[in-house]
Design a protein around this motif. Structure first.
Motif: not given
Length: 448
Positions: A3-16, A32-36, A95-103
Motif C-alpha cells: 500500500a505504501s508503494a508509489k504508483f504514479f511518477d507525479a507527486s504534486a497536484p496538477v496546477a494551472f 478552477r478558481d476563475r469566476m464565470v 493529484l488531479l485535485d478533482v471535487p468528486y468521484f463515482t463508483f
C-alpha cells in the motif's frame, strides 16, 4: 501490492499554468478558481473520476487480454486488493485535485459467495472511503450497482424472466444506494446494461417494461424511506451488450418515466458515446433532456465515429463540448450533476501517468469549451438569433395560437385572406457555425 508503494511518477497536484504550460501535466485553461457567471469554474464543471475504467479495467478487449498489469488486479486476498486499489484511487483524486468521484459497488469491493458477504465487503470498503474522505477534498458525485457483469444477469436484472433474480438485484441496489447515501453522494445512477433483449422470440416486451417500471419505483420509494435527497439517474443507451435496450435515448426514457409516473424523482445521465450509438449528436440529447425537464448529469467521453461500439475515449472535441455546455449554462448549469469521466485510456497507454495525462487533457478541453460557451452566451451569439427566428410566436397572434384562442377554421380563414403570403427566412446555418468557431478560437483573455 504494498500500500505504501508509489504508483504514479507525479507527486504534486496538477496546477494551472495557463499559456506557459509545458509538456508535463499542467492546465492551460482549467483555472478552477476563475469566476464565470458568478461561480468558480470548478463549481460549474464538477469533475468526477470514475472508479471502473480508471482503476478496474485491465486493458483487455475481445481479441486480447490485459495490458495494464495493475498490481491490485493480481493476488489471493480480494479485500487486500480492494484496499490497495482505494489507496491508488485517492492518490489519483489528489493529484488531479478533482471535487468528486463515482463508483459501482463491485468496482470498490469484491463480490462474495452470497449477497450478504458482498454487502459486508462493500460496507467495509465504504468505511475505508469514509476515513479517506475525512482528510481529502474529494466527495461522491454518485454511486451505482453493477447489474450486468455477473452471469446471473445474462437476461437482465429488473427485466429478468425470473423474479428471484429481480429480488437479488433489489438487494444489491439497496446496499449500493445506502452506501451512496452514507458517503454523501449527490445522485444515484441506474444503468440498465442488460435491460433489453437479444431476440423478440423469447421476449415479452410489455411484461419486461412493467417490471422495469416497478423496479425503478421501488428504488425511488427506498430513496425517500432513507432520506436520500439526490435524484435517481437513468443513463440512456440504445444497445450493447443487448441488441435493443429499453433506455434507448432521451426521448425513449422520457416516455418510460411519464408512463410509470417517475418524472418527479428520476432524471437522466447522458453520455456522448451513447448518443452516437443511438444515431444522435451529444448536443441533441442534452438539448432534448433540458427541453423536457429531465436533464441531470453527464458522462463525459467520446465515441469513434468510424466504430459502431462504445469506445469510451476521453472527451477532447472542444467545439462539440462548447455547444453542450452552452445548452447547460443557458438553463442555469448543473445542480446535483456534474462531469463524470466514464472514459478509459487506450489499451496501449500502459504507463500509470497516462491516466493523469488523459484526465488533464480532457479537463482542459472541457474548461476551454465551457469558457467558449460562457462567451457565446454573454455575447448572445446563438441566443439572440434564436429569439429573432421565433419572434413571431412571442407576438399577439403566435400567443393566441398556442393559447388555444384560435381554431383550425380561424387559421384557415386568415390564410385565405387576400395578400396573405408569408415568405421563408434564412436559417443562417453557416453563419452560426462560424460564430461558434470564432468564440472557440478566442484566446484566454477573450481576444482573437
Amino acid at each position: 501490492m504494498n500500500a505504501s508503494a508509489k504508483f504514479f511518477d507525479a507527486s504534486a497536484p496538477v496546477a494551472f499554468a495557463g499559456e506557459n504550460a509545458g509538456q508535463g501535466p499542467a492546465f492551460r485553461w482549467y483555472d478552477r478558481d476563475r469566476m464565470v457567471h458568478g461561480r468558480r469554474l470548478e463549481d460549474h464543471l464538477r469533475f468526477a473520476v470514475c472508479y471502473w475504467h480508471s482503476l478496474c479495467w485491465p486493458g483487455g478487449d475481445p481479441f486480447g487480454g490485459e495490458t495494464f498489469l495493475r498490481p491490485w488486479h493480481h493476488g489471493t486476498d480480494a479485500m487486500a486488493q480492494a484496499r490497495a486499489k482505494a489507496d491508488v484511487a485517492f492518490e489519483l483524486f489528489r493529484l488531479l485535485d478533482v471535487p468528486y468521484f463515482t463508483f459501482h459497488d463491485v468496482d470498490a469491493a469484491p463480490e462474495g459467495a452470497s449477497l450478504a458477504e458482498s454487502v459486508a465487503n462493500l460496507n467495509a470498503i465504504a468505511d475505508l472511503f469514509e476515513a479517506k474522505m475525512a482528510s481529502a477534498k474529494v466527495r461522491l458525485l454518485w454511486g451505482t450497482a453493477n447489474l450486468f457483469t455477473h452471469r446471473r444477469y445474462m437476461a437482465g436484472a429488473a427485466t429478468n424472466p425470473d423474479p428471484e433474480i429481480f429480488t437479488y438485484a433489489a438487494g444489491q441496489v439497496r446496499a449500493a444506494l445506502e452506501v451512496t447515501h452514507r458517503l454523501g453522494g449527490q445522485n444515484y445512477v441506474l444503468w440498465g446494461g442488460r435491460e433489453g433483449y437479444e431476440t423478440l422470440l423469447n421476449t415479452d416486451l410489455k411484461r419486461e417494461l412493467d417490471q422495469l417500471g416497478r423496479f425503478v419505483a421501488l428504488v425511488v420509494e427506498h430513496k425517500h424511506r432513507i432520506g436520500f435527497k439526490g435524484p435517481i439517474l437513468i443513463e440512456p443507451k440504445p444497445k450493447e451488450p443487448t441488441k435493443h435496450q429499453y433506455d434507448f435515448d432521451v426521448a425513449t426514457c422520457y416516455g418510460f418515466l411519464e408512463r410509470y409516473d417517475l418524472l418527479k424523482d428520476v432524471k437522466l445521465n447522458i453520455e456522448q458515446n451513447h448518443a452516437i450509438l443511438a444515431g444522435h449528436s451529444f448536443h441533441h440529447e442534452v438539448a432534448l433532456a433540458e427541453a423536457l425537464g429531465v436533464f441531470g448529469s453527464l458522462d463525459i467521453n467520446r465515441g469513434d465515429d468510424l466504430l459502431g461500439w462504445d469506445t469510451d475515449q476521453f472527451a477532447m472535441n472542444v467545439p462539440e463540448l462548447a455547444l453542450v455546455f452552452h445548452e447547460i449554462l443557458n438553463r442555469g448549469g448543473f445542480t446535483s450533476g456534474g462531469l463524470n469521466f466514464d472514459a478509459k485510456i487506450r489499451r496501449q497507454s500502459i504507463d500509470p501517468d497516462d491516466l493523469i495525462h488523459a484526465h488533464v487533457g480532457s479537463m482542459d478541453a472541457c474548461a476551454r469549451a465551457f469558457l467558449a460557451a460562457a462567451d457565446m452566451l454573454d455575447a448572445g451569439a446563438l441566443t439572440a438569433p434564436l429569439a429573432k427566428r421565433y419572434e413571431g410566436w412571442s407576438g399577439p397572434e403566435g400567443r393566441a395560437i398556442l393559447g388555444g384562442q384560435r381554431s383550425l377554421a380561424d387559421l384557415a380563414d386568415r390564410a385565405l385572406q387576400p395578400g396573405f403570403d408569408p415568405q421563408p427566412r434564412s436559417g443562417r446555418q453557416e453563419y452560426l457555425e462560424s460564430l461558434v468557431n470564432r468564440h472557440v478560437w478566442r484566446s484566454a483573455d477573450g481576444t482573437g
